[in-house]
Write an enzyme that holds these catalytic residues in place. Structure first.
Site, mmCIF file in Angstrom:
data_model
loop_
_atom_site.group_PDB
_atom_site.id
_atom_site.type_symbol
_atom_site.label_atom_id
_atom_site.label_comp_id
_atom_site.label_asym_id
_atom_site.label_seq_id
_atom_site.Cartn_x
_atom_site.Cartn_y
_atom_site.Cartn_z
ATOM 1 N N HIS A 64 0.841 -1.202 0.000
ATOM 2 C CA HIS A 64 0.000 0.000 0.000
ATOM 3 C C HIS A 64 0.875 1.249 0.000
ATOM 4 O O HIS A 64 1.863 1.337 0.738
ATOM 5 C CB HIS A 64 -0.929 0.005 1.217
ATOM 6 C CG HIS A 64 -2.215 -0.729 0.980
ATOM 7 N ND1 HIS A 64 -2.983 -1.234 1.997
ATOM 8 C CD2 HIS A 64 -2.883 -1.028 -0.167
ATOM 9 C CE1 HIS A 64 -4.069 -1.823 1.497
ATOM 10 N NE2 HIS A 64 -4.022 -1.710 0.188
ATOM 11 N N ASP A 66 0.896 4.195 1.111
ATOM 12 C CA ASP A 66 1.290 4.981 2.291
ATOM 13 C C ASP A 66 2.505 4.370 2.982
ATOM 14 O O ASP A 66 3.241 5.081 3.666
ATOM 15 C CB ASP A 66 0.115 5.168 3.274
ATOM 16 C CG ASP A 66 -0.608 3.896 3.663
ATOM 17 O OD1 ASP A 66 -0.800 3.033 2.780
ATOM 18 O OD2 ASP A 66 -0.993 3.761 4.840
ATOM 19 N N HIS A 67 2.760 3.074 2.769
ATOM 20 C CA HIS A 67 3.875 2.387 3.437
ATOM 21 C C HIS A 67 5.155 2.355 2.604
ATOM 22 O O HIS A 67 6.212 1.991 3.107
ATOM 23 C CB HIS A 67 3.461 0.956 3.817
ATOM 24 C CG HIS A 67 2.349 0.952 4.802
ATOM 25 N ND1 HIS A 67 2.519 0.656 6.133
ATOM 26 C CD2 HIS A 67 1.031 1.274 4.653
ATOM 27 C CE1 HIS A 67 1.360 0.782 6.763
ATOM 28 N NE2 HIS A 67 0.445 1.158 5.890
ATOM 29 N N HIS A 158 -3.754 -10.054 8.519
ATOM 30 C CA HIS A 158 -5.052 -10.035 7.823
ATOM 31 C C HIS A 158 -5.446 -8.616 7.423
ATOM 32 O O HIS A 158 -6.093 -7.888 8.170
ATOM 33 C CB HIS A 158 -6.105 -10.699 8.695
ATOM 34 C CG HIS A 158 -5.844 -12.164 8.831
ATOM 35 N ND1 HIS A 158 -6.145 -13.065 7.832
ATOM 36 C CD2 HIS A 158 -5.238 -12.872 9.804
ATOM 37 C CE1 HIS A 158 -5.759 -14.285 8.201
ATOM 38 N NE2 HIS A 158 -5.196 -14.195 9.389
ATOM 39 N N ASP A 181 -0.169 -3.073 8.685
ATOM 40 C CA ASP A 181 -1.628 -2.899 8.637
ATOM 41 C C ASP A 181 -2.298 -4.262 8.746
ATOM 42 O O ASP A 181 -1.976 -5.183 7.996
ATOM 43 C CB ASP A 181 -2.045 -2.262 7.308
ATOM 44 C CG ASP A 181 -1.764 -0.777 7.250
ATOM 45 O OD1 ASP A 181 -1.161 -0.250 8.201
ATOM 46 O OD2 ASP A 181 -2.161 -0.150 6.249
ATOM 47 N N HIS A 246 -0.358 4.752 12.915
ATOM 48 C CA HIS A 246 -1.252 4.632 11.755
ATOM 49 C C HIS A 246 -2.670 4.950 12.222
ATOM 50 O O HIS A 246 -3.611 4.183 12.035
ATOM 51 C CB HIS A 246 -1.144 3.198 11.201
ATOM 52 C CG HIS A 246 -1.661 3.014 9.802
ATOM 53 N ND1 HIS A 246 -2.994 2.888 9.518
ATOM 54 C CD2 HIS A 246 -1.016 2.901 8.619
ATOM 55 C CE1 HIS A 246 -3.141 2.700 8.209
ATOM 56 N NE2 HIS A 246 -1.953 2.717 7.647
HETATM 57 ZN ZN LIG Z 1 -1.570 1.902 5.769
HETATM 58 ZN ZN LIG Z 2 -2.541 -1.018 4.118
#
Ligand SMILES: [Zn+2]
Ligand SMILES: [Zn+2]
Length: 287
Positions: A64, A66-67, A158, A181, A246
């Site tokens: 993802h 944002d990471h 998960h 996450d 987060h």
């Molecule tokens: Zn995230």
């Molecule tokens: Zn994520």
């Protein structure tokens, strides 16, 4: 020696003042490890005096944006600074699949820049030294310091449909889990047994259930960690100190931050809680 854990970013894809993208810096046993590289990571590392050339490894939880949005920044900064510092390629560790495919290509859009710089001052192009692993419900060792004083293991978590992992660092001075996450899950709960610190993503799903009902946020919240469930899980696992990061939604004032702690208390958690702020730092084994 100490184990020092620093939040390099407590934010999410939505921008918020003072919150860089997700990232956690772990320094232990003479090694320096960065977990995820969200927006602003390179600057946050600079804020705490860590040059990217000093990192021993970057471990990525999932693809993802944002990471990973600062991965190219981190690698290119290390490469450019490496002409002076002599730092070589960075160990990059990630789960197989989408994350590994992203990392294989992460510098491709910069080929023109890389060619220009080499034509100008010489040298070799940056190398992405990525190692990918297959994650499952049981921890697998994915990185170790020379001599083995610091080890990192991973489990699948998960966050479907994204394939994501959590990491655990074990050192002589302590142990920390970084969730990445995930919904609250048994895999992270098992991974947390005996740790000194759990850095876990946090989403106020229960508290905001009414407000987000029927919106896209209801779907988004469904694959993040509800803070009430997280409090219950951390209590079951015997986690002594829970650090929330987060943060969904990003708290805008102390009372909104306090809501996160109220949630984990409602879940039954009795240990120490920190609602994360960028550059918050926690040290173990200091004597
Ligand atoms: Zn995230
Ligand atoms: Zn994520």
């Amino acid at each position: 020696m100490t184990l020092e854990v620093t939040l390099t970013g407590t934010g999410v894809p939505h921008s918020a003042p003072g919150r860089a993208g997700p990232g956690t810096l772990v320094r232990a046993g003479g090694v320096t490890l960065q977990f995820d590289a969200g927006r602003g990571t390179v600057l946050r590392l600079a804020d705490v005096g860590v040059r990217v050339g000093a990192l021993d490894a970057l471990l990525v939880t999932h693809v993802h944006s944002d990471h990973v949005s600062a991965v190219a920044d981190l690698l290119l900064t290390r490469w450019v600074e490496g002409r002076v510092t002599g730092s070589g390629p960075l160990d990059v560790v990630c789960p197989v699949g989408a994350t590994a495919r992203f990392l294989d290509r992460v510098l491709d859009p910069y080929d023109e820049d890389i060619a220009l710089r080499i034509a100008h001052v010489g040298g070799e192009p940056p190398v992405v030294a990525a190692t990918s692993f297959v994650a499952g419900p049981e921890p697998v060792r994915v990185w170790a310091a020379p001599g083995g004083a610091v080890e990192v293991s991973a489990v699948a978590v998960h966050h479907e449909p994204a394939e994501a992992v959590a990491y655990r660092v074990d050192s002589d001075d302590g142990a920390v889990v970084v969730s990445g996450d995930t919904r609250v899950c048994a895999e992270v709960e098992a991974l947390c047994v005996g740790v000194d610190l759990l850095v876990h993503e946090a989403c106020r799903r229960t508290a905001l259930a009414g407000a987000v009902a029927g919106t896209v946020f209801e779907t988004i919240f469904s694959y993040h960690a509800d803070t009430v469930e997280l409090g219950a899980m951390a209590e079951r696992a015997g986690v002594p100190h829970l650090v929330l990061t987060h943060l969904i939604p990003a708290p805008r004032d102390p009372s909104e931050a306090a809501g996160f702690e109220e949630d984990v208390r409602a879940g039954g958690y009795t240990g120490r809680v920190t609602v994360g702020e960028d550059l918050a730092s926690f040290t173990f084994g200091a004597h």
